[in-house]
Write a protein that holds these residues in place. Structure first.
Motif, short mmCIF file in Angstrom:
data_model
loop_
_atom_site.label_atom_id
_atom_site.label_comp_id
_atom_site.label_asym_id
_atom_site.label_seq_id
_atom_site.Cartn_x
_atom_site.Cartn_y
_atom_site.Cartn_z
N MET A 1 -1.76 1.61 2.78
CA MET A 1 -0.86 2.06 3.77
C MET A 1 -1.38 3.30 4.46
N GLY A 2 -1.67 3.28 5.69
CA GLY A 2 -2.05 4.47 6.42
C GLY A 2 -2.85 5.45 5.62
N ALA A 3 -2.28 6.68 5.46
CA ALA A 3 -2.99 7.75 4.76
C ALA A 3 -3.00 7.57 3.25
N GLY B 1 -5.45 11.02 14.82
CA GLY B 1 -4.92 10.44 13.58
C GLY B 1 -4.05 9.23 13.83
N ALA B 2 -4.32 8.49 14.91
CA ALA B 2 -3.51 7.34 15.28
C ALA B 2 -3.38 6.36 14.11
N SER B 3 -2.21 5.78 13.97
CA SER B 3 -1.96 4.82 12.90
C SER B 3 -2.80 3.57 13.09
N ASN B 4 -3.29 3.06 12.00
CA ASN B 4 -4.05 1.81 12.05
C ASN B 4 -3.09 0.65 11.88
N THR C 1 -1.48 -7.24 1.83
CA THR C 1 -2.83 -7.82 1.76
C THR C 1 -3.76 -7.32 2.86
N ALA C 2 -3.20 -6.75 3.92
CA ALA C 2 -4.06 -6.19 4.98
C ALA C 2 -4.48 -4.76 4.65
N VAL C 3 -3.95 -4.20 3.56
CA VAL C 3 -4.26 -2.82 3.15
C VAL C 3 -5.13 -2.78 1.92
N ARG C 4 -4.80 -3.60 0.92
CA ARG C 4 -5.47 -3.53 -0.38
C ARG C 4 -5.44 -4.90 -1.04
#
Length: 388
Positions: free
Chosen positions: A1-3, A61-64, A286-289
């Motif tokens: 998730m993001g950061a 720092g735009a969100s991905n 699943t798109a993060v980890r």
């Protein structure tokens, strides 16, 4: 998730024998739970975990947004407001309006540190919005960003952070109070304050005697009263990891969750501590980890199950029977807008067809072949209808 690099989940497995026994226990307990719910009219005060960390493309720092699974669908499914900036007053106003539509009473807003984007957005935009008074607000203290690793926690920031939060938020007229005390939710207390961190808690109680501390402390079976003693109330952020994650989108998974909650509530109440049940519509990170099977939002073991059925059943069978008058019958929702884990109930644009395809090489790496609906305001309406 993001950061966030760390997973929100503590992964556990359990055999189907455990699920069957747990479900049987739930069935046996159902009459007692139903009688308790009806005796208090079973109307919850709904809170949602809220994330003010999104930044528009082109911002520093735009969100991905590509880490949001629904952006990987073919075709992509977007939030109603598009890839928004959390600090945009128009976005805040729309989110407040959506919350009112859903019967939501307050946001537990993610907070990472003084001066962080989550801090300035809450402090300078959300609480100053002309419609802010339509809701209440509390802090979700992001412990993984402040207390170090689970193995070697560092509590040196704890008191300073609470001092900042007290000066900045706790006396605000829109801040959430229970029994006259400002409320703070602390993420993953079961990792940071179970069998450790007791000196940090003692100092907190000494310096902030009027703080209402809600611990994210419940996960799985066997919750103990001795763990609950550290808090004014306990809850469970991670719904997925103790229900549909290990056991699929099944009725048995919800039965197990309800049994866990009933036992945790009884343990907490036995030492004068309140319990807040938490519900969630689904989960897919699943798109993060890697490592967590994505779960869509319908039952896999119910014929003709449709979008939103798991959420409806979780409200009726897990949330409402475990409401606790000790904390004003609060029921938490994970989440309003955690798009990276696909737990959001925030409205989507509602313009795209149902999709089970994604842009991975296999075409189903993110969806697992399950169907994802561009659901619009469906979950806000389910929440309102089921709780009002």
């Amino acid at each position: 998730m993001g950061a966030r690099v760390e997973s929100r989940l503590s992964r556990r497995t359990a055999g189907w024998q455990v699920v069957v026994l747990a479900f049987a226990a739930l069935v046996c307990a159902a009459p007692a739970l139903a009688n308790e719910a009806s005796s208090v009219n079973a109307k919850p005060m709904v809170g949602v975990y809220y994330y003010p960390w999104y930044r528009a493309q082109g911002q520093r720092g735009a969100s991905n947004w590509r880490q949001a699974m629904r952006q990987r669908l073919v075709p992509p499914q977007a939030p109603k407001l598009g890839r928004y900036d959390s600090s945009d007053p128009d976005v805040v106003g729309d989110h407040i309006a959506q919350s009112v539509r859903g019967g939501i009473a307050f946001w537990a807003s993610s907070w990472w540190r003084p001066g962080d984007y989550t801090d300035t957005t809450l402090r300078d935009v959300i609480l100053k919005h002309p419609d802010a008074g339509k809701l209440k607000y509390a802090i979700l203290y992001e412990s993984t960003g402040r207390l170090g690793t689970f193995a070697r926690p560092d509590y040196s920031r704890w008191i300073d952070d609470l001092t900042y939060l007290q000066k900045t938020y706790f006396d605000h007229p829109h801040y959430l109070h229970i029994d006259g005390k400002p409320v703070i939710f602390v993420y993953l207390t079961r990792e940071y304050f179970r069998n450790k961190g007791h000196e940090a808690l003692r100092e907190m109680r000494e310096k902030f005697p009027n703080l209402y501390l809600v611990g994210d402390d419940v996960f799985g079976a066997g919750y103990r009263a001795e763990w609950a003693r550290n808090f004014d109330a306990v809850t469970a952020y991670d719904v997925y990891g103790q229900s549909v994650g290990p056991h699929g989108g099944t009725r048995a998974a919800l039965g197990l969750l309800a049994t866990n909650y009933a036992a945790a509530k009884a343990a907490a109440n036995s030492v004068g501590v309140a319990f807040m049940p938490t519900i969630a519509p689904g989960y897919n990170d699943t798109a993060v980890r890697k490592g967590h099977p994505g779960r869509a939002r319908y039952f896999s073991d119910v014929e003709d199950s449709k979008e939103g059925d798991i959420f409806r059943a979780m409200i009726a069978d897990v949330g409402l029977p475990n409401l606790d008058p000790k904390c004003g019958r609060i029921m938490m929702v994970t989440s309003f807008n955690e798009w990276y884990e696909d737990t959001q109930i925030e409205a989507t644009a509602g313009t795209q067809p149902v999709s089970s395809k994604d842009d991975s090489d296999s075409g189903t790496a993110f969806t697992g072949g399950q169907q994802y609906v561009d659901y619009g305001p469906l979950y806000l309406d389910i929440l309102r209808e089921a709780t009002q």
